[in-house]
Design a protein around this motif. Structure first.
Motif, short mmCIF file in Angstrom:
data_model
loop_
_atom_site.label_atom_id
_atom_site.label_comp_id
_atom_site.label_asym_id
_atom_site.label_seq_id
_atom_site.Cartn_x
_atom_site.Cartn_y
_atom_site.Cartn_z
N LEU A 306 0.83 -1.22 0.00
CA LEU A 306 0.00 0.00 0.00
C LEU A 306 0.86 1.26 0.00
O LEU A 306 0.34 2.37 0.05
CB LEU A 306 -0.95 0.00 1.21
CG LEU A 306 -2.12 -0.97 1.13
CD1 LEU A 306 -2.91 -0.98 2.45
CD2 LEU A 306 -3.05 -0.64 -0.04
N GLN A 307 2.18 1.08 -0.10
CA GLN A 307 3.08 2.24 -0.03
C GLN A 307 2.85 3.22 -1.18
O GLN A 307 2.69 4.42 -0.97
CB GLN A 307 4.53 1.74 -0.01
CG GLN A 307 5.60 2.79 -0.08
CD GLN A 307 6.20 2.91 -1.49
OE1 GLN A 307 5.79 3.79 -2.26
NE2 GLN A 307 7.10 2.02 -1.82
N ALA A 308 2.76 2.69 -2.39
CA ALA A 308 2.61 3.58 -3.56
C ALA A 308 1.29 4.35 -3.48
O ALA A 308 1.25 5.57 -3.74
CB ALA A 308 2.66 2.75 -4.84
N GLN A 309 0.23 3.66 -3.11
CA GLN A 309 -1.07 4.30 -3.01
C GLN A 309 -1.04 5.40 -1.94
O GLN A 309 -1.62 6.47 -2.09
CB GLN A 309 -2.16 3.28 -2.69
CG GLN A 309 -2.31 2.13 -3.69
CD GLN A 309 -1.47 0.92 -3.37
OE1 GLN A 309 -0.28 1.08 -3.02
NE2 GLN A 309 -2.03 -0.27 -3.48
N GLY A 333 9.60 3.51 -7.96
CA GLY A 333 9.75 3.75 -9.40
C GLY A 333 8.59 4.55 -9.99
O GLY A 333 8.77 5.32 -10.94
N PHE A 334 7.42 4.44 -9.42
CA PHE A 334 6.23 5.11 -9.97
C PHE A 334 6.25 6.62 -9.74
O PHE A 334 5.51 7.38 -10.38
CB PHE A 334 4.97 4.54 -9.31
CG PHE A 334 4.91 4.85 -7.83
CD1 PHE A 334 5.64 4.11 -6.91
CD2 PHE A 334 4.19 5.94 -7.38
CE1 PHE A 334 5.63 4.43 -5.56
CE2 PHE A 334 4.19 6.28 -6.03
CZ PHE A 334 4.91 5.52 -5.12
N THR A 335 7.12 7.11 -8.79
CA THR A 335 7.03 8.54 -8.39
C THR A 335 7.35 9.49 -9.54
O THR A 335 6.83 10.61 -9.59
CB THR A 335 7.96 8.83 -7.20
OG1 THR A 335 9.28 8.39 -7.53
CG2 THR A 335 7.48 8.12 -5.94
N GLY A 336 8.19 9.02 -10.49
CA GLY A 336 8.49 9.87 -11.65
C GLY A 336 7.23 10.21 -12.42
O GLY A 336 7.03 11.34 -12.89
N VAL A 347 12.94 11.52 -3.92
CA VAL A 347 13.30 10.15 -3.49
C VAL A 347 14.80 10.08 -3.29
O VAL A 347 15.57 10.56 -4.12
CB VAL A 347 12.86 9.11 -4.54
CG1 VAL A 347 13.40 7.72 -4.19
CG2 VAL A 347 11.34 9.07 -4.65
N ASN A 348 15.18 9.52 -2.12
CA ASN A 348 16.61 9.33 -1.85
C ASN A 348 16.79 7.95 -1.24
O ASN A 348 16.57 7.76 -0.03
CB ASN A 348 17.09 10.43 -0.89
CG ASN A 348 18.58 10.26 -0.57
OD1 ASN A 348 19.26 9.46 -1.23
ND2 ASN A 348 19.03 10.95 0.44
N GLY A 349 17.11 6.97 -2.10
CA GLY A 349 17.26 5.59 -1.62
C GLY A 349 15.94 5.04 -1.12
O GLY A 349 14.95 5.04 -1.84
N LYS A 350 15.90 4.68 0.15
CA LYS A 350 14.68 4.05 0.69
C LYS A 350 13.72 5.08 1.28
O LYS A 350 12.70 4.73 1.84
CB LYS A 350 15.04 2.98 1.72
CG LYS A 350 15.85 3.44 2.89
CD LYS A 350 16.40 2.23 3.69
CE LYS A 350 15.42 1.82 4.75
NZ LYS A 350 15.92 0.78 5.66
N GLU A 351 14.11 6.39 1.13
CA GLU A 351 13.24 7.44 1.70
C GLU A 351 12.59 8.25 0.59
O GLU A 351 13.22 8.58 -0.41
CB GLU A 351 14.07 8.37 2.58
CG GLU A 351 14.60 7.69 3.84
CD GLU A 351 15.29 8.67 4.78
OE1 GLU A 351 15.71 8.24 5.86
OE2 GLU A 351 15.41 9.87 4.42
N GLY A 373 1.12 1.23 -10.48
CA GLY A 373 0.08 1.53 -11.46
C GLY A 373 -1.22 1.91 -10.78
O GLY A 373 -1.89 2.88 -11.18
N ALA A 374 -1.56 1.18 -9.72
CA ALA A 374 -2.79 1.50 -8.99
C ALA A 374 -2.70 2.91 -8.40
O ALA A 374 -3.68 3.67 -8.41
CB ALA A 374 -3.02 0.47 -7.88
N ALA A 375 -1.51 3.27 -7.94
CA ALA A 375 -1.31 4.61 -7.36
C ALA A 375 -1.55 5.70 -8.40
O ALA A 375 -2.13 6.75 -8.11
CB ALA A 375 0.09 4.73 -6.78
N LEU A 376 -1.14 5.45 -9.64
CA LEU A 376 -1.35 6.44 -10.71
C LEU A 376 -2.83 6.59 -11.02
O LEU A 376 -3.30 7.70 -11.30
CB LEU A 376 -0.58 6.01 -11.97
CG LEU A 376 0.94 5.95 -11.83
CD1 LEU A 376 1.57 5.46 -13.14
CD2 LEU A 376 1.52 7.31 -11.44
#
Ligand code: EPZ
Length: 420
Positions: A306-309, A333-336, A347-351, A373-376
């Motif tokens: 659920l992190q991306a969402q 990867g989706f944040t771009g 984004v910096n590594g795991k943060e 993809g769900a987050a987008l």
């Protein structure tokens, strides 16, 4: 290839029944290899990963039929012990056939698993656990070649509570004479569901969901009908959708205990949550407060799935939030793509630091993995204007007709063929 075309700005109202969990169905499908009779799984959604797992079982010689959400599997005619890369690369769960194949047939030769590109995803914990049970394993030319003819019950301590490795080792142990103990196992609800399935088929497993799983070897497993638990990640995705869009929805099928970590964060962001048994109701104005810090952890911590969402949710919340991804090395990867919509993310590594903006703006974005993809999609539901999410095949792996579920709640989203 399909795409979703979304007109943002609609509030969500209504209710949705949550389908059975992808991450419970897949190991249970692998566990069918252990069963002498046919198993029947009811209320099974049309996830693409289920089709992919069916193809793996068929490649081994099993017979499967999937019609009207009812999945029947008979593995008594299994006559092959090799699964090629063309099938295993499609999903991480392909590795789950290793344990049951060794338990039932004493041998297996399978190519390395694939799945979402969210990190290195090694299989060392799976293999070291199987070796501690006496399996002889060699890796050659991209294949894992295993001999399970000398396996014996044992006490295994996992270096990390891996979900898949826990499930693989539970299945590998069901016929081993004596007592096998798995220490530091994963505690996810899907592990408990697998235990319940195995025991219903005649196994003797206890302790799933705790620090120690104990498996007493039995002679064989029968067959029967089973309904896997509801998908807590689909449930959480819809709750976050409503928090971002505003409105009031109820989701039915998941319980407070398995959703607790997300519900806490939703309450902190200003959403009103009400829980009655397996009915969770969320009410949101769509104006959210940022949650200052969240980190993903093994269950019962905040789920990595659920992190991306949640990042999408924080991208339109007032204030700044730091999200730490502790499980997978490249799960941001989706944040771009979110940044293309105007999100203020670093984004910096795991943060991942997110400072909320008033509005995202619709544009064309590309899904790169299932949950990203769900987050987008969630971002598109909230954004001003029209958002096109391409490469929807990633999303179809873990959401059954996602656009129909969202439309039934008032979203303006349609699926279109992507003529490239
Ligand atoms: C399961 O993957 C889920 N998939 C994932 O859901 C979920 O994100 C993950 O558990 C964590 O909850 C299924 O159940 C089909 P792990 P799994 O083994 O079993 C490392 C989704 O979106 N590790 O618990 O692969 C690994 O690299 C998917 O539905 C090793 O180092 O996860 C990761 O950092 C994505 N060696 C951590 O452990 C190993 O041998 C957790 O992985 C195994 C894992």
């Amino acid at each position: 290839m399909d795409k979703f075309v979304i007109s943002g700005g609609q509030k969500l109202f209504g209710e949705a029944k949550i389908c059975c969990a992808k991450n419970s169905i897949l190991p249970i499908m692998a566990a069918s290899i252990l069963c002498d009779q046919t198993i029947v799984l009811n209320e099974i959604p049309n996830f693409v990963d289920i089709k992919n797992m069916e193809n793996i079982l068929k490649c081994l010689g099993a017979d499967t039929t999937f019609c009207d959400n009812r999945l029947e599997i008979s593995t008594k005619n299994i006559n092959s012990f090799f699964v090629p890369k063309s099938l295993t690369e499609k999903l991480r769960s392909s590795i789950f056939v290793l344990g049951p194949m060794l338990a039932k047939h004493k041998k297996a030769k399978i190519a390395y698993p694939g799945g979402c590109k969210i990190g290195l995803r090694p299989i060392d914990i799976h293999l070291s656990g199987l070796k501690q049970l006496g399996a002889e394993i060699c890796e050659q030319d991209g294949l894992i070649v295993c001999d399970g003819s000398h396996m014996k019950s044992s006490k295994i301590k996992l270096r990390y509570p891996s979900v898949g490795a826990t499930e693989n080792l539970m299945m590998a142990s069901v016929f081993l004479e004596g007592t096998t103990v798995i220490l530091n196992p994963a505690k996810e609800p899907e592990i408990v569901d697998l235990q319940n399935f195995l025991n219903q088929m005649g196994a003797n497993v206890c302790g799933a969901g705790t620090e120690e799983i104990v498996i007493l070897g039995v002679k064989n497993l029968g067959g029967g009908e089973f309904k896997p638990i509801a998908d807590r990640i689909v449930c959480g995705t819809l709750l976050i959708a409503c928090s971002m869009c505003g409105g009031k929805i109820s989701v039915i099928g998941c319980r407070e205990k398995e959703m607790a970590s997300l519900l806490n964060e939703l309450r902190k962001s200003g959403c009103k949550i009400d829980v009655k048994n397996d009915r969770i109701t969320i009410e949101s104005t769509g104006s959210l407060k940022a949650v200052s810090f969240v980190e993903t952890l093994p269950y019962p911590g905040f789920p990595t799935d659920l992190q991306a969402q949640f990042v999408a949710m924080m991208s339109i919340s007032s204030g700044c939030s730091k999200i730490v991804e502790n499980l997978f090395e490249t799960r941001f990867g989706f944040t771009g793509q979110l940044q293309k919509m105007g999100a203020n993310i670093c984004v910096n590594g795991k943060e991942c630091c997110v400072c909320g903006v008033e509005n995202l703006v619709g544009t064309k974005v590309f899904a790169g993995d299932l949950r990203g993809g769900a987050a987008l999609v969630l971002a598109g539901l909230r954004a001003k204007g029209e958002t096109t999410v391409c490469n929807v095949f990633h999303i179809d792996r873990g959401y059954d007709a996602f656009e129909k579920t969202l439309s039934s709640l008032g979203a303006k989203i349609i699926r279109k063929r992507d003529e490239k």
